[in-house]
Design a protein around this motif. Structure first.
Motif, PDB file in Angstrom:
ATOM      1  N   VAL A 117       0.843  -1.196   0.000  1.00  0.00           N
ATOM      2  CA  VAL A 117       0.000   0.000   0.000  1.00  0.00           C
ATOM      3  C   VAL A 117       0.880   1.249   0.000  1.00  0.00           C
ATOM      4  O   VAL A 117       0.561   2.259  -0.637  1.00  0.00           O
ATOM      5  N   VAL A 118       2.009   1.157   0.690  1.00  0.00           N
ATOM      6  CA  VAL A 118       3.003   2.229   0.703  1.00  0.00           C
ATOM      7  C   VAL A 118       4.259   1.702   0.033  1.00  0.00           C
ATOM      8  O   VAL A 118       4.888   0.771   0.530  1.00  0.00           O
ATOM      9  N   ARG A 119       4.588   2.284  -1.090  1.00  0.00           N
ATOM     10  CA  ARG A 119       5.720   1.814  -1.883  1.00  0.00           C
ATOM     11  C   ARG A 119       6.959   2.668  -1.598  1.00  0.00           C
ATOM     12  O   ARG A 119       6.861   3.882  -1.381  1.00  0.00           O
ATOM     13  N   THR A 120       8.141   2.033  -1.639  1.00  0.00           N
ATOM     14  CA  THR A 120       9.408   2.741  -1.505  1.00  0.00           C
ATOM     15  C   THR A 120      10.023   2.914  -2.892  1.00  0.00           C
ATOM     16  O   THR A 120      10.179   1.941  -3.629  1.00  0.00           O
TER      17      THR A 120
ATOM     18  N   LYS B 196       8.907   7.288   0.215  1.00  0.00           N
ATOM     19  CA  LYS B 196       7.698   6.488   0.285  1.00  0.00           C
ATOM     20  C   LYS B 196       6.535   7.214  -0.387  1.00  0.00           C
ATOM     21  O   LYS B 196       6.446   8.444  -0.347  1.00  0.00           O
ATOM     22  N   SER B 197       5.646   6.423  -0.997  1.00  0.00           N
ATOM     23  CA  SER B 197       4.464   7.004  -1.633  1.00  0.00           C
ATOM     24  C   SER B 197       3.293   6.049  -1.510  1.00  0.00           C
ATOM     25  O   SER B 197       3.469   4.837  -1.346  1.00  0.00           O
ATOM     26  N   LEU B 198       2.078   6.607  -1.610  1.00  0.00           N
ATOM     27  CA  LEU B 198       0.875   5.779  -1.636  1.00  0.00           C
ATOM     28  C   LEU B 198       0.810   5.067  -2.976  1.00  0.00           C
ATOM     29  O   LEU B 198       0.999   5.683  -4.021  1.00  0.00           O
ATOM     30  N   TYR B 199       0.495   3.768  -2.947  1.00  0.00           N
ATOM     31  CA  TYR B 199       0.516   2.985  -4.179  1.00  0.00           C
ATOM     32  C   TYR B 199      -0.776   2.185  -4.334  1.00  0.00           C
ATOM     33  O   TYR B 199      -0.763   0.970  -4.524  1.00  0.00           O
TER      34      TYR B 199
ATOM     35  N   LYS C 263       9.681  -4.937  -9.312  1.00  0.00           N
ATOM     36  CA  LYS C 263       8.691  -5.342  -8.320  1.00  0.00           C
ATOM     37  C   LYS C 263       8.673  -4.322  -7.180  1.00  0.00           C
ATOM     38  O   LYS C 263       9.721  -4.019  -6.596  1.00  0.00           O
ATOM     39  N   PRO C 264       7.501  -3.778  -6.849  1.00  0.00           N
ATOM     40  CA  PRO C 264       7.414  -2.798  -5.758  1.00  0.00           C
ATOM     41  C   PRO C 264       7.795  -3.415  -4.407  1.00  0.00           C
ATOM     42  O   PRO C 264       7.548  -4.600  -4.144  1.00  0.00           O
ATOM     43  N   PHE C 265       8.370  -2.581  -3.559  1.00  0.00           N
ATOM     44  CA  PHE C 265       8.679  -3.017  -2.191  1.00  0.00           C
ATOM     45  C   PHE C 265       8.422  -1.873  -1.236  1.00  0.00           C
ATOM     46  O   PHE C 265       8.240  -0.743  -1.647  1.00  0.00           O
TER      47      PHE C 265
END
Length: 286
Positions: free
Chosen positions: A195-198, A205-208, A284-286
């Motif tokens: 939900v929060v991506r780095t 950090k951002s909302l994803y 891949k998002p983390f």
């Protein structure tokens, strides 16, 4: 690269011969002094990449480039994606043409982040104006890093570690016959992302989560998930997090899909708007 500050609206990049003109304090900047039809050196590409990460979306005017030049420029930033909705017989599959007219209204008029249904969503997209209405058809971008920073500490703590599911069918299911949905899901199964991506380059950090593709928060009560997602998705609509581009012939926009969302205003019907998009593959998002 010298950092462009709000009180210094135009700065000269130290590594390459272009200037950066911010359009808001945190998102959106015009890049001046480059010809994208030419092969840019590595230092210039690196500096552009830094500008992209910092400003989330960068704009270029007066770039009357060919399709081949559009693709060649995008390839400098990584491997290119082919979108599933691209016609199979298209000569240049890297190009996704987005065309609307009196017989086909624009449907991208909601806040979204592209292809989050992929296991490795895109790094970003480069959009080129092909045919524009006389007025209207602007695109807006929202800074989802600023949106995250605007949350309360309590909410940030609540979001830490949460995963949300993203589905191809949520965004595109209406374009595909229902009897084909099962096959589409087999080819493009739903994906869970933070939900929060780095950001992999800046560490910010951002909302994803986004309206187009996010279906629910994993392992959360459905009602609670729906309410929370509604609140998080609403943040993209905050004007303080936004920048708006008025397209002109020869305009190009390159946005970072990892830290922004966008909205294509569909206020020009029944007139014609044609755009070509090339998308750079991500991680891949983390």
């Amino acid at each position: 690269m010298e950092t462009a500050q709000a009180q210094r609206p135009t700065t000269q990049d130290s590594a390459a011969s272009f200037t950066v003109e911010p359009q808001s304090p945190t998102i959106g900047a015009f890049i001046h002094g480059l010809d994208l039809s030419q092969t840019l050196d590595d230092a210039t590409i690196d500096a552009l990449r830094q500008a992209l990460v910092q400003w989330k979306v960068i704009f270029f005017r007066d770039q009357h480039i060919s399709t081949d030049e559009h693709i060649a420029f995008a390839q400098r930033f990584g491997e290119l994606e082919v979108h599933p909705l691209t016609p199979a017989d298209q000569d240049q599959p890297e190009i996704l043409r987005i065309a609307h007219n009196k017989d086909k209204r624009g449907t991208e008029n909601f806040w979204h982040s592209d292809v989050t249904w992929r296991p490795q969503p895109s790094l970003g997209s480069i959009l080129r104006a092909v045919k524009l209405p006389d007025v209207g058809g602007d695109t807006l971008w929202a800074d989802m890093e600023a949106a995250y920073q605007g949350l309360s500490d309590e909410l940030k703590e609540r979001l830490d570690g949460l995963q949300a599911q993203h589905s191809f069918l949520k965004g595109f299911g209406h374009l595909i016959p229902e009897e084909q949905h099962e096959g589409v899901l087999a080819k493009h199964p739903p994906q869970n992302h933070p939900v929060v991506r780095t950001h992999p380059e800046s560490g910010h950090k951002s909302l994803y989560v986004n309206i187009a593709f996010t279906t629910h928060i994993v392992d959360m009560d459905p009602k609670e998930s729906k309410a929370l997602l509604k609140d998080l998705m609403r943040t993209a609509s905050t004007p303080e997090y936004q920048v708006r581009l008025r397209w002109q012939p020869g305009t190009i926009a390159f946005w970072d899909n990892r830290s922004s969302q966008h909205y294509a205003a569909s206020d020009y019907w029944p007139h014609t708007r044609v755009m070509d998009r090339v998308t750079v593959a991500g991680e891949k998002p983390f």
